[in-house]
Design a protein around this motif. Structure first.
Motif, PDB file in Angstrom:
ATOM      1  N   LEU A 137       0.839  -1.194   0.000  1.00 58.48           N
ATOM      2  CA  LEU A 137       0.000   0.000   0.000  1.00 58.48           C
ATOM      3  C   LEU A 137       0.881   1.254   0.000  1.00 58.48           C
ATOM      4  O   LEU A 137       0.638   2.212  -0.735  1.00 58.48           O
ATOM      5  N   LEU A 138       1.920   1.224   0.825  1.00 54.10           N
ATOM      6  CA  LEU A 138       2.819   2.379   0.941  1.00 54.10           C
ATOM      7  C   LEU A 138       3.450   2.722  -0.399  1.00 54.10           C
ATOM      8  O   LEU A 138       3.447   3.883  -0.822  1.00 54.10           O
ATOM      9  N   PHE A 139       3.977   1.703  -1.103  1.00 53.27           N
ATOM     10  CA  PHE A 139       4.614   1.970  -2.399  1.00 53.27           C
ATOM     11  C   PHE A 139       3.605   2.566  -3.385  1.00 53.27           C
ATOM     12  O   PHE A 139       3.948   3.434  -4.189  1.00 53.27           O
ATOM     13  N   THR A 140       2.357   2.089  -3.315  1.00 55.37           N
ATOM     14  CA  THR A 140       1.327   2.625  -4.215  1.00 55.37           C
ATOM     15  C   THR A 140       1.074   4.103  -3.920  1.00 55.37           C
ATOM     16  O   THR A 140       1.013   4.939  -4.820  1.00 55.37           O
ATOM     17  N   TYR A 141       0.943   4.429  -2.639  1.00 55.63           N
ATOM     18  CA  TYR A 141       0.705   5.835  -2.267  1.00 55.63           C
ATOM     19  C   TYR A 141       1.917   6.705  -2.600  1.00 55.63           C
ATOM     20  O   TYR A 141       1.779   7.865  -2.980  1.00 55.63           O
ATOM     21  N   LEU A 142       3.106   6.150  -2.437  1.00 52.51           N
ATOM     22  CA  LEU A 142       4.303   6.928  -2.769  1.00 52.51           C
ATOM     23  C   LEU A 142       4.321   7.319  -4.245  1.00 52.51           C
ATOM     24  O   LEU A 142       4.756   8.414  -4.605  1.00 52.51           O
ATOM     25  N   ASP A 143       3.812   6.412  -5.111  1.00 58.20           N
ATOM     26  CA  ASP A 143       3.706   6.755  -6.530  1.00 58.20           C
ATOM     27  C   ASP A 143       2.801   7.959  -6.721  1.00 58.20           C
ATOM     28  O   ASP A 143       3.128   8.885  -7.451  1.00 58.20           O
ATOM     29  N   ALA A 144       1.644   7.936  -6.061  1.00 59.52           N
ATOM     30  CA  ALA A 144       0.689   9.040  -6.210  1.00 59.52           C
ATOM     31  C   ALA A 144       1.295  10.345  -5.715  1.00 59.52           C
ATOM     32  O   ALA A 144       1.044  11.414  -6.268  1.00 59.52           O
ATOM     33  N   PHE A 145       2.072  10.271  -4.638  1.00 57.96           N
ATOM     34  CA  PHE A 145       2.726  11.463  -4.079  1.00 57.96           C
ATOM     35  C   PHE A 145       4.007  11.832  -4.836  1.00 57.96           C
ATOM     36  O   PHE A 145       4.673  12.788  -4.485  1.00 57.96           O
ATOM     37  N   ASN A 146       4.376  11.024  -5.824  1.00 65.30           N
ATOM     38  CA  ASN A 146       5.628  11.240  -6.549  1.00 65.30           C
ATOM     39  C   ASN A 146       6.802  11.324  -5.570  1.00 65.30           C
ATOM     40  O   ASN A 146       7.622  12.243  -5.619  1.00 65.30           O
ATOM     41  N   ALA A 147       6.868  10.383  -4.645  1.00 64.19           N
ATOM     42  CA  ALA A 147       7.822  10.491  -3.541  1.00 64.19           C
ATOM     43  C   ALA A 147       8.670   9.238  -3.351  1.00 64.19           C
ATOM     44  O   ALA A 147       9.347   9.090  -2.347  1.00 64.19           O
TER      45      ALA A 147
END
Lengths: 594, 594
Positions: free
Chosen positions: A313-323
């Motif tokens: 989940l974290l990696f997916t959200y990091l993509d959205a945050f471009n982070a």
């Protein structure tokens, strides 16, 4: 201004020397004879020998700051404030609010929170009343605050403040006994991993804001994954935290030494250690997570399942945050503190690890141990190559800490702590030029000399007061009759950009000269230009604003160069700034600029 | 953005209660079947009863901050930061630079500097190594800094930091054991009285910057004048400081009581006390100085002559600085600390002195004494009417303090210390409305509902990241499928001015809705307006800037009203702001606004 004006020069002595010869002078200007007389005065010790006896005697102890502490001043302080401002700006951008807790807490609040490191806590003396200790970090006080304030169930808080550890100092490397921490934490029960991802986005914004693009790595792991690995490898439940601590040393020593500690000191079976060794050396990105998920033994473990789900989940959200670009999923990251329950982070940069090979590290460690025995507890290890600068930021999720205080109510938290002093040490070392010490924009001077020169102190004071009224930063020399040369020297010493020069003739015409400092010899405005006293503040402000805009362009270009971006591009930007704009068009008329 | 997108909702429990029922749900969106599966997870204690046993137990001690200390948070913190910013701005305008010293000093550094009050110093426990104490003020550390840094012979420094005194706390009145001081000092040998006058100008700028016009008085006196009076009246040399301390109590008790202390406790001859009494009740402006100068007995005293010359010059410089209006030359001002050598200042306001008559004060003091005997050392005296809030700023010239450390080198200093916590208490009590807690400008929301509503978490994250990239302060709800109502509630709770609302239909057209919060029902833009996603940051920034300009006008008008300036004028300004501008012209096209 109709007030009378008296100038008295008293007992002028060269600074910082108590010369036996005193010079008494007094001058009187435009004073109605009925109201004023000459005043000749001196400091008490000049007149009263009894007071002179009270003059300083050398104290019998060394004048210094306590070990592991330091004063901050001058350009160091300016750089540190810049770092604070950059970070605070990021925190506020994400809705952060700040809280401030006392520098000391009840001793019981800190007890049992830091494991072995509790011995490093500073206690206050028992002077009657409550027993207190200086805070060791900002996290435990934050948890105490949340436990006390039941109405605060969700908060994004930041806190920039000093913490205290009776550790071995390494001053030059920014390892101090008193040092700043700079924390951002998100507390509250939310849908999973969204705040955890935003913390990583914040870490990126901070280091990019500081100009560290490409120079830092965010190590990421999860306590759930680590515990799952230990369980699968067969570490007994009671040994999990000690074995975890051993793994945490992998950034400072090679696997062989860590294995030795596990087996010889912590009694782990050699085959279990070897199994752990296969996992904890792994580093990667999302693909490493996928690789682990395919491992059937791991996939069957409950703690691992939770860790997998979290990081997925974290990696997916990091993509959205471009982070996600600077994140390294690193199974060797364990973190020392007991209170973490989920994801853990640590940010490293060049110099975070010691610069020596494993063998010499061991030798040095031995040497260091022996030296320590002799030199006592207070030695500075700045030059010890076995001491790296350490991580520059660290944090993680701690869901159970608040409950340790509140008894009933849990407030899950995730956060990050930036090691300001270490960040400062690195930036200071890479700094191309020193910062200016103060922010004064205008130095007000008097032009003139000879017997009849009054020094124009009244007029300089009035001009300065008008600038202050207009919120313009201004200074003048605290001298009744200053030499022009000394006034310029004082302005130059701090890089004040503008001089306002008063002269009797110009004043008679209602004019004053403004001069930009540091223009080249052949510049058309080298000698300055006359402006109307009537429009003083506006005329000055326009020139300050224009110069600031220009300086910002140059600074940005230099900033890029210091950080070491793409060389060609930086030079181009800087060149443009210098060629196109370095000469302000001061001859232009002042236009209304909003 | 091509990454897969997983949403997992885990173990949702109502915040702050450990309900036994757990709800497990999982949703999966646009996930390539080859790569992803459902993840159902929960926190460790949900799955592992052993970990559940580690759940919080009520601690056996009271969770609180130490006596006389407090946490700062929420709108209190915002107000305090505003006060800091106002003051720092003034300091920088005068060329001030800041230094930061350790919170503790070697015990010897503080010893012998505070007279009787030394008993209030907090010591650190002896844990091996150096003996240290928490700083009692910022002045002694500054003197120590100057003594250590011989190259710093002239500096205008400010320092805003906490100091520590084991005193009786009166929390509501801002009398704490840990409290902020906010100091500005000018160190160095200059022509006389120019820095002393600038300090008074700075005091005026600070209190006027805080909106206290006409609400404060700067009491002014000189140690040289006071000592001269004592000498002329016949006070023995050895009694001068104790008698001075008695005079200093004139702001808290009537002359009769002070006289009693002088005669009965300090053994002064009654006729000497009576002679002192004639002088120390005098208050005035420059004309009082002229009156004293005509007194032949005083005029013959050497210390008086110096004091006269100082103040004469000071009043002249104050005229040039336009800073004399709030000054009261007050012969009862003595200041407790021993280290002052010249002018002394103290700033008072309503509430500085206790609100009771002399008789009841005495009664209360007696009562307070008895109560103290019973209740021990830690009682809070906030409600004790014999405790005024005290002065809100104080300072003076101290020419010999640095020499106490340096042994040889004197650095004359003059400075002022602002009592931030007291200033805060007064401003808090007069505050019309609470400050916003954070500074978020945009709340990013998802519109939708029903079975097919995805919650648009990925899109909200991406929009937020774009706003952060543009340095726009933004938040969104940490919830996968939030209700629109809850999103509005969260934004309103903190007065976030703008909502960005994502909807599937608008997104398909490349649009997003922006809505200003709190517009009246009949406002044409009540329902918001659609803007292009392409120009997102710019469109949002223009609206934020426009609203900020408007708010600044309204705030200024309200600020004037709170302070209680000229009523008619304030209402007019405020009215103008409300009538002319309160409706932002959001229908206008976005123009390039540099």
């Amino acid at each position: 201004m109709q007030s009378s004006w008296i100038l008295a020069i008293r007992s002028v002595r060269p600074p910082r020397r108590l010369a036996p010869t005193l010079i008494f002078r007094a001058t009187c200007l435009s004073v109605p004879a009925s109201r004023r007389c000459f005043h000749i005065s001196a400091r008490p010790q000049d007149l009263n020998p009894a007071i002179e006896d009270m003059a300083p005697k050398a104290p019998k102890f060394e004048i210094k700051t306590p070990k592991g502490t330091r004063d901050w001043s001058g350009s160091d302080m300016v750089l540190r404030e810049k770092i604070f401002n950059t970070i605070t700006n990021v925190f506020k951008r994400h809705g952060g609010v700040t809280i401030d807790t006392p520098v000391f807490e009840l001793k019981e609040i800190l007890a049992g929170k830091y494991g072995e490191d509790s011995k490093l806590i500073y206690d206050l003396a028992d002077q009657g009343g409550e027993l207190c200790s200086l805070r060791y970090d900002l996290t435990v006080p934050f948890a105490r605050y949340l436990a006390m304030n039941k109405d605060v169930s969700q908060i994004k808080r930041y806190h920039i403040a000093k913490v205290y550890r009776r550790d071995q100092p390494a001053v030059k490397k920014g390892r101090m006994r008193e040092f700043y921490q700079c924390d951002f934490d998100i507390a509250g029960l939310y849908d999973p991993m969204i705040p955890d991802a935003e913390i990583i986005r914040i870490i990126n914004e901070v280091f990019e804001g500081l100009g560290w693009q490409g120079k830092y790595t965010i190590k990421l792991n999860s306590r759930k994954i680590l515990d799952g690995i230990f369980q699968v490898c067969g570490v007994p439940e009671a040994s999990i935290r000690p074995i975890s601590s051993a793994v945490d040393k992998l950034d400072k020593m090679p696997w062989e030494d860590v294995r030795k500690e596990m087996v010889e000191e912590k009694g782990l079976a050699p085959e279990v250690a070897d199994k752990i060794g296969k996992y904890v050396v792994l580093k990667g990105k999302r693909e490493l997570l996928e690789q682990l998920q395919k491992d059937e033994e791991l996939a069957a473990n409950a703690s691992m399942q939770q860790g997998f789900a979290d990081l997925d989940l974290l990696f997916t959200y990091l993509d959205a945050f471009n982070a996600g670009h600077s994140v390294s999923f690193d199974l060797s990251l364990a973190r020392g503190l007991d209170y973490y329950t989920g994801v853990i982070y640590e940010v490293v940069t060049e110099g975070s690890a010691p610069k020596v090979s494993a063998a010499s590290a061991e030798a040095s460690a031995e040497k260091s141990k022996k030296k320590k025995g002799k030199a006592g507890e207070d030695e500075d290890r700045s030059d010890d190559p076995t001491v790296g600068i350490g991580s520059v930021a660290a944090g993680g999720r701690y869901d159970n800490l608040v409950g340790m205080f509140s008894g009933k109510t849990q407030v899950p938290c995730v956060g990050i702590s930036f090691g300001i002093d270490r960040i400062f040490s690195i930036m200071r070392a890479n700094q191309a030029k020193k910062e200016r010490k103060n922010e004064v924009d205008v130095f007000v001077m008097a032009f003139g000399g000879g017997k009849d020169f009054t020094g124009l102190l009244k007029e300089r004071s009035e001009i300065a007061a008008r600038l202050w009224d207009a919120n313009i930063k201004a200074e003048f020399l605290y001298k009744v009759k200053p030499k022009l040369q000394n006034q310029f020297k004082a302005a130059e010493a701090n890089g004040v950009p503008f001089a306002l020069i008063l002269g009797e003739d110009e004043l008679a015409q209602g004019k004053i000269k403004i001069k930009e400092m540091g223009l080249p010899e052949d510049h058309p405005l080298k000698e300055g230009e006359l402006i109307d006293l009537k429009n003083l503040a506006k005329e000055v402000q326009v020139r300050i604003d224009r110069k600031k805009q220009l300086d910002a362009i140059v600074e940005q270009a230099e900033g890029l160069r210091v950080v070491g971006g793409i060389k060609g591009e930086d030079v181009k930007v800087e060149q443009q700034a210098k060629e196109g704009e370095v000469t302000p068009r001061m001859g232009e008329e002042v236009k209304a600029e909003n």
